[in-house]
Design a protein around this motif. Structure first.
Motif, PDB file in Angstrom:
ATOM      1  N   GLU A 197     -55.356  59.027  37.428  1.00 41.46           N
ATOM      2  CA  GLU A 197     -56.205  58.378  36.434  1.00 41.46           C
ATOM      3  C   GLU A 197     -56.018  58.945  35.024  1.00 41.46           C
ATOM      4  O   GLU A 197     -56.105  58.208  34.029  1.00 41.46           O
ATOM      5  CB  GLU A 197     -57.675  58.474  36.836  1.00 41.46           C
ATOM      6  CG  GLU A 197     -58.229  59.885  36.875  1.00 41.46           C
ATOM      7  CD  GLU A 197     -59.744  59.923  37.045  1.00 41.46           C
ATOM      8  OE1 GLU A 197     -60.351  58.855  37.122  1.00 41.46           O
ATOM      9  OE2 GLU A 197     -60.293  61.046  37.090  1.00 41.46           O
ATOM     10  N   ALA A 198     -55.762  60.244  34.912  1.00 42.73           N
ATOM     11  CA  ALA A 198     -55.583  60.832  33.583  1.00 42.73           C
ATOM     12  C   ALA A 198     -54.305  60.315  32.929  1.00 42.73           C
ATOM     13  O   ALA A 198     -54.272  60.082  31.714  1.00 42.73           O
ATOM     14  CB  ALA A 198     -55.547  62.363  33.686  1.00 42.73           C
ATOM     15  N   ASN A 199     -53.248  60.137  33.711  1.00 44.42           N
ATOM     16  CA  ASN A 199     -52.016  59.571  33.171  1.00 44.42           C
ATOM     17  C   ASN A 199     -52.264  58.170  32.618  1.00 44.42           C
ATOM     18  O   ASN A 199     -51.766  57.804  31.558  1.00 44.42           O
ATOM     19  CB  ASN A 199     -50.935  59.510  34.248  1.00 44.42           C
ATOM     20  CG  ASN A 199     -50.383  60.869  34.610  1.00 44.42           C
ATOM     21  OD1 ASN A 199     -50.592  61.842  33.889  1.00 44.42           O
ATOM     22  ND2 ASN A 199     -49.691  60.950  35.730  1.00 44.42           N
ATOM     23  N   LEU A 200     -53.044  57.377  33.353  1.00 43.66           N
ATOM     24  CA  LEU A 200     -53.342  56.028  32.884  1.00 43.66           C
ATOM     25  C   LEU A 200     -54.209  56.060  31.631  1.00 43.66           C
ATOM     26  O   LEU A 200     -54.021  55.269  30.707  1.00 43.66           O
ATOM     27  CB  LEU A 200     -54.039  55.232  33.985  1.00 43.66           C
ATOM     28  CG  LEU A 200     -53.203  54.967  35.242  1.00 43.66           C
ATOM     29  CD1 LEU A 200     -54.023  54.191  36.267  1.00 43.66           C
ATOM     30  CD2 LEU A 200     -51.916  54.211  34.906  1.00 43.66           C
ATOM     31  N   ALA A 201     -55.163  56.988  31.589  1.00 48.60           N
ATOM     32  CA  ALA A 201     -56.046  57.071  30.429  1.00 48.60           C
ATOM     33  C   ALA A 201     -55.275  57.418  29.166  1.00 48.60           C
ATOM     34  O   ALA A 201     -55.534  56.861  28.095  1.00 48.60           O
ATOM     35  CB  ALA A 201     -57.150  58.090  30.680  1.00 48.60           C
ATOM     36  N   VAL A 202     -54.311  58.324  29.264  1.00 47.58           N
ATOM     37  CA  VAL A 202     -53.564  58.679  28.051  1.00 47.58           C
ATOM     38  C   VAL A 202     -52.635  57.547  27.642  1.00 47.58           C
ATOM     39  O   VAL A 202     -52.362  57.360  26.440  1.00 47.58           O
ATOM     40  CB  VAL A 202     -52.804  60.019  28.231  1.00 47.58           C
ATOM     41  CG1 VAL A 202     -51.477  59.841  28.972  1.00 47.58           C
ATOM     42  CG2 VAL A 202     -52.561  60.677  26.876  1.00 47.58           C
ATOM     43  N   LEU A 203     -52.146  56.745  28.591  1.00 48.79           N
ATOM     44  CA  LEU A 203     -51.379  55.556  28.226  1.00 48.79           C
ATOM     45  C   LEU A 203     -52.250  54.561  27.465  1.00 48.79           C
ATOM     46  O   LEU A 203     -51.793  53.912  26.517  1.00 48.79           O
ATOM     47  CB  LEU A 203     -50.791  54.896  29.475  1.00 48.79           C
ATOM     48  CG  LEU A 203     -49.697  55.668  30.200  1.00 48.79           C
ATOM     49  CD1 LEU A 203     -49.254  54.906  31.451  1.00 48.79           C
ATOM     50  CD2 LEU A 203     -48.502  55.927  29.286  1.00 48.79           C
ATOM     51  N   ALA A 204     -53.516  54.446  27.875  1.00 50.33           N
ATOM     52  CA  ALA A 204     -54.443  53.586  27.139  1.00 50.33           C
ATOM     53  C   ALA A 204     -54.685  54.124  25.733  1.00 50.33           C
ATOM     54  O   ALA A 204     -54.749  53.355  24.762  1.00 50.33           O
ATOM     55  CB  ALA A 204     -55.764  53.467  27.904  1.00 50.33           C
ATOM     56  N   GLU A 205     -54.815  55.439  25.610  1.00 49.09           N
ATOM     57  CA  GLU A 205     -54.986  56.040  24.287  1.00 49.09           C
ATOM     58  C   GLU A 205     -53.780  55.749  23.402  1.00 49.09           C
ATOM     59  O   GLU A 205     -53.920  55.434  22.214  1.00 49.09           O
ATOM     60  CB  GLU A 205     -55.168  57.562  24.401  1.00 49.09           C
ATOM     61  CG  GLU A 205     -56.393  58.019  25.162  1.00 49.09           C
ATOM     62  CD  GLU A 205     -57.689  57.876  24.378  1.00 49.09           C
ATOM     63  OE1 GLU A 205     -57.657  57.328  23.254  1.00 49.09           O
ATOM     64  OE2 GLU A 205     -58.734  58.289  24.910  1.00 49.09           O
ATOM     65  N   GLN A 206     -52.590  55.876  23.975  1.00 46.51           N
ATOM     66  CA  GLN A 206     -51.355  55.661  23.225  1.00 46.51           C
ATOM     67  C   GLN A 206     -51.286  54.243  22.660  1.00 46.51           C
ATOM     68  O   GLN A 206     -50.776  54.026  21.559  1.00 46.51           O
ATOM     69  CB  GLN A 206     -50.156  55.918  24.137  1.00 46.51           C
ATOM     70  CG  GLN A 206     -48.802  55.807  23.459  1.00 46.51           C
ATOM     71  CD  GLN A 206     -47.678  55.995  24.453  1.00 46.51           C
ATOM     72  OE1 GLN A 206     -47.704  55.441  25.555  1.00 46.51           O
ATOM     73  NE2 GLN A 206     -46.680  56.782  24.083  1.00 46.51           N
ATOM     74  N   ARG A 207     -51.822  53.279  23.398  1.00 49.34           N
ATOM     75  CA  ARG A 207     -51.744  51.883  22.985  1.00 49.34           C
ATOM     76  C   ARG A 207     -52.984  51.411  22.227  1.00 49.34           C
ATOM     77  O   ARG A 207     -52.872  50.705  21.227  1.00 49.34           O
ATOM     78  CB  ARG A 207     -51.535  51.003  24.224  1.00 49.34           C
ATOM     79  CG  ARG A 207     -51.548  49.493  23.960  1.00 49.34           C
ATOM     80  CD  ARG A 207     -50.304  49.035  23.230  1.00 49.34           C
ATOM     81  NE  ARG A 207     -49.146  49.205  24.066  1.00 49.34           N
ATOM     82  CZ  ARG A 207     -48.718  48.304  24.944  1.00 49.34           C
ATOM     83  NH1 ARG A 207     -49.362  47.162  25.099  1.00 49.34           N
ATOM     84  NH2 ARG A 207     -47.630  48.537  25.652  1.00 49.34           N
ATOM     85  N   HIS A 208     -54.170  51.801  22.708  1.00 50.04           N
ATOM     86  CA  HIS A 208     -55.390  51.155  22.228  1.00 50.04           C
ATOM     87  C   HIS A 208     -56.365  52.090  21.521  1.00 50.04           C
ATOM     88  O   HIS A 208     -57.318  51.604  20.908  1.00 50.04           O
ATOM     89  CB  HIS A 208     -56.146  50.522  23.404  1.00 50.04           C
ATOM     90  CG  HIS A 208     -55.325  49.597  24.238  1.00 50.04           C
ATOM     91  ND1 HIS A 208     -54.953  48.331  23.826  1.00 50.04           N
ATOM     92  CD2 HIS A 208     -54.776  49.751  25.477  1.00 50.04           C
ATOM     93  CE1 HIS A 208     -54.226  47.747  24.771  1.00 50.04           C
ATOM     94  NE2 HIS A 208     -54.110  48.588  25.775  1.00 50.04           N
ATOM     95  N   GLY A 209     -56.196  53.396  21.627  1.00 50.52           N
ATOM     96  CA  GLY A 209     -57.206  54.325  21.127  1.00 50.52           C
ATOM     97  C   GLY A 209     -57.114  54.586  19.637  1.00 50.52           C
ATOM     98  O   GLY A 209     -56.226  54.087  18.932  1.00 50.52           O
ATOM     99  N   ASP A 210     -58.048  55.399  19.144  1.00 50.50           N
ATOM    100  CA  ASP A 210     -58.070  55.750  17.719  1.00 50.50           C
ATOM    101  C   ASP A 210     -56.832  56.537  17.306  1.00 50.50           C
ATOM    102  O   ASP A 210     -56.475  56.527  16.123  1.00 50.50           O
ATOM    103  CB  ASP A 210     -59.320  56.587  17.414  1.00 50.50           C
ATOM    104  CG  ASP A 210     -60.595  55.764  17.455  1.00 50.50           C
ATOM    105  OD1 ASP A 210     -60.499  54.523  17.403  1.00 50.50           O
ATOM    106  OD2 ASP A 210     -61.684  56.366  17.546  1.00 50.50           O
ATOM    107  N   ARG A 211     -56.201  57.240  18.255  1.00 54.58           N
ATOM    108  CA  ARG A 211     -54.978  57.996  17.936  1.00 54.58           C
ATOM    109  C   ARG A 211     -53.743  57.303  18.493  1.00 54.58           C
ATOM    110  O   ARG A 211     -52.766  57.945  18.859  1.00 54.58           O
ATOM    111  CB  ARG A 211     -55.093  59.422  18.506  1.00 54.58           C
ATOM    112  CG  ARG A 211     -56.244  60.249  17.962  1.00 54.58           C
ATOM    113  CD  ARG A 211     -56.126  60.471  16.455  1.00 54.58           C
ATOM    114  NE  ARG A 211     -54.974  61.284  16.135  1.00 54.58           N
ATOM    115  CZ  ARG A 211     -55.023  62.586  15.831  1.00 54.58           C
ATOM    116  NH1 ARG A 211     -56.193  63.189  15.802  1.00 54.58           N
ATOM    117  NH2 ARG A 211     -53.939  63.252  15.540  1.00 54.58           N
ATOM    118  N   ALA A 212     -53.781  55.975  18.547  1.00 50.35           N
ATOM    119  CA  ALA A 212     -52.639  55.204  19.055  1.00 50.35           C
ATOM    120  C   ALA A 212     -51.382  55.558  18.280  1.00 50.35           C
ATOM    121  O   ALA A 212     -51.404  55.682  17.050  1.00 50.35           O
ATOM    122  CB  ALA A 212     -52.922  53.707  18.938  1.00 50.35           C
ATOM    123  N   GLY A 213     -50.298  55.727  19.019  1.00 54.04           N
ATOM    124  CA  GLY A 213     -49.021  56.064  18.398  1.00 54.04           C
ATOM    125  C   GLY A 213     -48.792  57.546  18.215  1.00 54.04           C
ATOM    126  O   GLY A 213     -47.691  57.958  17.822  1.00 54.04           O
TER     127      GLY A 213
END
Length: 409
Positions: A197-213
């Protein structure tokens, strides 16, 4: 045996080029064919051919003519993907979550179902996950969309086959979760995967979160289990067998409370969701084990807002222990940011001041090596959102849906 250069598979080259085009449009839309050629290095004829193919499969669409452009007006492109959707799911201590997104990452649905995962067997959990997944698939397909894939996030070790060798929080061992889920869904015709689940959460951050990219980023899950999803130079850190990121069982206090993994003083035993509730609400288990943690977190928030001294002192201590764990990550990985989710995000106003101070105090590098510690903005469904994002990976890598699938809807 041939040892020299091998011929390039032209289908792979075309798939790679499709991925380049899709990625450019996703990050720069609306854009023209000329924009794509100018910024990707692909020649105009190749871009024109790829765009035509992607429009035919309804992965891109034309949206009209640009304005304020010198010379001949250009037809602009955006992601389409309207006929398609991807599903992500996650198993939490007290609930199951499912998210559906389209190709552009727009949420089509977010559902939660109460479920006591801490006391359920893997088979019982898979049965409940499959039931919720079937409902979500039914809703998505009723809208004329085709499901491209489903990825389930679980708090534990997950190998390359989707088997969970160990999920200490759930008391699972050697659970063939992916195989059982495919069987429960009766081989649904789309890929089904299981991931930490943590791997998936950081993928979501990479795409959709405030620190995307952000290239070097950590998402620290908050829940009954605590895991770290880690991006290093933009790539997910998996380790030799895919088991990286298990910081929940980092022993911080050998004399601390017992952990479900059998050791004492693990980060999870100190600041995991059940430990936080037990510490701050001594009466929470007076009528039996807590099966729904959301009301208890709201009770803690209400006490903190009312400036209850005992609650504030407890939150500060939990914050310091959280900061200790983050400091270990900062020293090992030197991330640009660590984002905390789950109950850490819900309690962030009271946890993070102490956690940040402890992070700065404990890290070797000055100013915590530049690491920022913040609450995730993605909410409690970050892993499910990341699962849906991961389920789009095949298409985003340039592999087209099969003609039969593309025709649906």
């Amino acid at each position: 045996m041939q040892t020299g250069p091998q011929p390039t598979d032209l289908s792979d080259v075309r798939a790679t080029n499709r991925a380049v085009v899709l990625r450019y449009v996703r990050t720069h839309s609306p854009c023209s064919r000329a924009d794509i050629a100018a910024h990707t290095g692909l020649n105009k004829a190749t871009v024109s051919s790829l765009v035509t193919e992607l429009i035919e499969r309804r992965l891109l669409r034309e949206t009209g003519l640009t304005e304020n452009r010198v010379g001949r007006p250009a037809t602009m492109l955006v992601l389409d993907g309207e006929p398609y959707a991807a599903l992500g799911m996650q198993v939490d201590a007290d609930e199951l979550v499912v998210v559906a997104v389209d190709l552009g990452g727009n949420r089509l649905l977010t559902w939660r179902r109460a479920f006591g995962a801490l006391d359920a067997s893997p088979t019982e959990t898979v049965t409940a996950v499959a039931k919720l997944a079937r409902r979500a698939v039914g809703r998505v397909t009723a809208g004329g969309r085709t499901v491209l894939g489903l990825t389930l996030g679980v708090p534990g070790l997950v190998d390359t086959t989707g088997t969970v060798p160990l999920a200490a929080t759930l008391n699972w061992r050697d659970a063939p979760v992916a195989a059982e889920l495919r069987a429960a869904l009766r081989d649904p015709g789309f890929p089904v995967a299981v991931e930490n689940e943590a791997n998936l959460a950081v993928l979501a951050e990479q795409r959709h979160g405030d620190r995307a990219g952000t290239a070097n980023l950590v998402h620290l899950t908050g829940g009954a289990g605590i895991g770290a999803g880690v991006l290093v130079e933009g790539r997910l850190l998996r380790g030799g067998r895919g088991f990286a990121g298990q910081v929940g069982h980092l022993p911080l206090d050998p004399a601390g409370p017992a952990c479900r993994c059998g050791r004492r003083g693990c980060l999870e035993a100190l600041v995991g969701l059940p430990a936080v509730v037990r510490r701050l609400l001594p009466d929470a288990e007076s009528d039996g084990a807590v099966v729904d943690f959301a009301p208890e977190i709201e009770r803690i928030r209400a006490l903190a807002r009312a400036e209850d001294r005992s609650t504030l002192a407890g939150l500060a201590e939990i914050g310091r222990q959280l900061g200790h764990g983050v400091a270990v990550l900062a020293d090992l990985l030197n991330p640009e940011a660590v984002l905390v989710g789950g109950h850490f995000a819900a309690l962030a106003p009271w946890l993070l001041p102490a956690a940040r101070a402890e992070l700065t105090r404990r890290t070797l590098a000055p100013d915590a090596g530049g690491c920022r510690l913040d609450a995730s903005s993605l909410g409690a469904a970050a892993a499910a959102l990341g699962g849906a994002t991961a389920a789009l990976a095949t298409v985003e890598a340039g592999r087209l849906p099969t003609p039969a699938v593309a025709a649906v809807g």
